[in-house]
Design a protein around this motif. Structure first.
Motif, PDB file in Angstrom:
ATOM      1  N   SER A  89      11.612   7.353  -4.966  1.00 54.19           N
ATOM      2  CA  SER A  89      12.974   7.387  -4.427  1.00 54.19           C
ATOM      3  C   SER A  89      13.761   6.133  -4.781  1.00 54.19           C
ATOM      4  N   GLU A  90      13.122   4.959  -4.646  1.00 54.78           N
ATOM      5  CA  GLU A  90      13.804   3.691  -4.891  1.00 54.78           C
ATOM      6  C   GLU A  90      12.982   2.834  -5.856  1.00 54.78           C
ATOM      7  N   PRO A  91      13.148   3.058  -7.155  1.00 60.40           N
ATOM      8  CA  PRO A  91      12.358   2.328  -8.147  1.00 60.40           C
ATOM      9  C   PRO A  91      12.520   0.812  -8.061  1.00 60.40           C
ATOM     10  N   ALA A  92      13.693   0.343  -7.658  1.00 61.61           N
ATOM     11  CA  ALA A  92      13.934  -1.103  -7.615  1.00 61.61           C
ATOM     12  C   ALA A  92      12.968  -1.809  -6.668  1.00 61.61           C
TER      13      ALA A  92
ATOM     14  N   VAL B 128       0.853  -1.188   0.000  1.00 57.65           N
ATOM     15  CA  VAL B 128       0.000   0.000   0.000  1.00 57.65           C
ATOM     16  C   VAL B 128       0.889   1.238   0.000  1.00 57.65           C
ATOM     17  N   ILE B 129       0.541   2.202  -0.850  1.00 54.62           N
ATOM     18  CA  ILE B 129       1.289   3.461  -0.915  1.00 54.62           C
ATOM     19  C   ILE B 129       0.305   4.621  -0.804  1.00 54.62           C
ATOM     20  N   PRO B 130       0.460   5.510   0.191  1.00 55.32           N
ATOM     21  CA  PRO B 130      -0.413   6.689   0.286  1.00 55.32           C
ATOM     22  C   PRO B 130       0.061   7.801  -0.637  1.00 55.32           C
ATOM     23  N   VAL B 131      -0.880   8.597  -1.125  1.00 57.22           N
ATOM     24  CA  VAL B 131      -0.527   9.776  -1.928  1.00 57.22           C
ATOM     25  C   VAL B 131       0.189  10.767  -1.009  1.00 57.22           C
TER      26      VAL B 131
ATOM     27  N   ARG C 295       5.665   4.262   3.102  1.00 53.71           N
ATOM     28  CA  ARG C 295       5.313   5.656   3.404  1.00 53.71           C
ATOM     29  C   ARG C 295       6.139   6.674   2.636  1.00 53.71           C
ATOM     30  N   ARG C 296       7.362   6.330   2.238  1.00 47.47           N
ATOM     31  CA  ARG C 296       8.287   7.365   1.755  1.00 47.47           C
ATOM     32  C   ARG C 296       8.828   7.144   0.348  1.00 47.47           C
ATOM     33  N   ASN C 297       8.534   6.039  -0.282  1.00 50.65           N
ATOM     34  CA  ASN C 297       9.114   5.794  -1.605  1.00 50.65           C
ATOM     35  C   ASN C 297       8.518   6.719  -2.654  1.00 50.65           C
ATOM     36  N   LEU C 298       7.209   6.986  -2.553  1.00 53.97           N
ATOM     37  CA  LEU C 298       6.575   7.947  -3.447  1.00 53.97           C
ATOM     38  C   LEU C 298       6.598   9.306  -2.757  1.00 53.97           C
TER      39      LEU C 298
END
Length: 238
Positions: free
Chosen positions: A190-193, A124-127, A159-162
């Motif tokens: 931040s970390e596409p991998a 899950v990724i929040p906006v 929480r922080r990749n996007l």
């Protein structure tokens, strides 16, 4: 006995109307307020999730998704942006009532559980909010809601990749075209991998025109995400 004692000391009340709820469930909304929440059900668009006013032969594509398919895989909202749901979201965002993320998140978690299960998501990724707005508000409601949904659906939360890398004006007074231009290039990974081949559930509070989540999805797909599903608490209808 402990629950009965706690109910005496701290009577459970509806988050919306403040009525006493003797048998309050986890959501803490009374039966009347729950009934007033316009939950979105079929028939609806298979892609963007917009509900159809007239009952038909089941879910199908809306005109907008036929002529201009959105960048995300599919989107669903738990309820219409109206009534108690709209008021609770406003209290959460603009009055700092962060405790309201729980009833809103649980409402969406329960209602959209089948959609999340079908998505078979990996995380899950929040906006994200821009750091300036985060300092102004003190919290990101999408993160708070994402924490509850991730816990309900037993998924990891990123929480922080996007990240939101560019300040954008509030979308509320912009036209649909202006909203698209406003958020263009506003997000980065931040970390596409860590996203390569992943099936992602993107979380926000309200879906209006879909421009923000569409731009987030574009960036996530650029990072080689496999699928991007959008989940919001509410859906605003023009």
């Amino acid at each position: 006995m402990l629950k009965a004692l706690l109910d005496i000391l701290f009577p459970p009340r509806c988050h919306f109307c403040k009525a006493f709820i003797p048998d309050a469930g986890a959501i803490h909304l009374c039966a009347g307020c729950l009934e007033a929440c316009a939950l979105i059900r079929s028939p609806l668009c298979k892609i963007c999730g917009i509900p159809f006013l007239a009952a038909g032969d089941g879910d199908h594509l809306c005109g907008g998704c036929i002529t201009e398919p959105p960048r995300f895989t599919a989107a669903r909202a738990a309820a219409l942006f109206d009534g108690p749901v709209r008021e609770l979201i406003h209290r959460l965002k603009y009055n700092g009532r962060v405790q309201l993320c729980r009833p809103l998140g649980l409402l969406a978690g329960q209602h959209l559980g089948p959609f999340a299960a079908t998505a078979s998501a990996d995380l899950v990724i929040p906006v994200p909010l821009h750091v300036k707005r985060l300092r102004q508000r003190g919290f990101n409601q999408a993160v708070l809601l994402g924490e509850i949904l991730a816990r309900e659906w037993r998924l990891p939360l990123s929480r922080r990749n996007l990240r939101r890398i560019r300040w954008t004006e509030p979308q509320i007074k912009l036209t649909a075209a202006e909203r698209v231009a406003n958020v263009r290039g506003a997000f980065a990974v931040s970390e596409p991998a860590l996203l390569k081949g992943k099936r992602i559930i993107l979380v926000d509070d309200v879906y209006t025109t879909g421009s923000t989540v569409a731009e987030c999805a574009r960036v996530l797909f650029k990072a080689d995400a496999s699928e991007v599903y959008v989940v919001t608490i509410a859906r605003a209808l023009s």
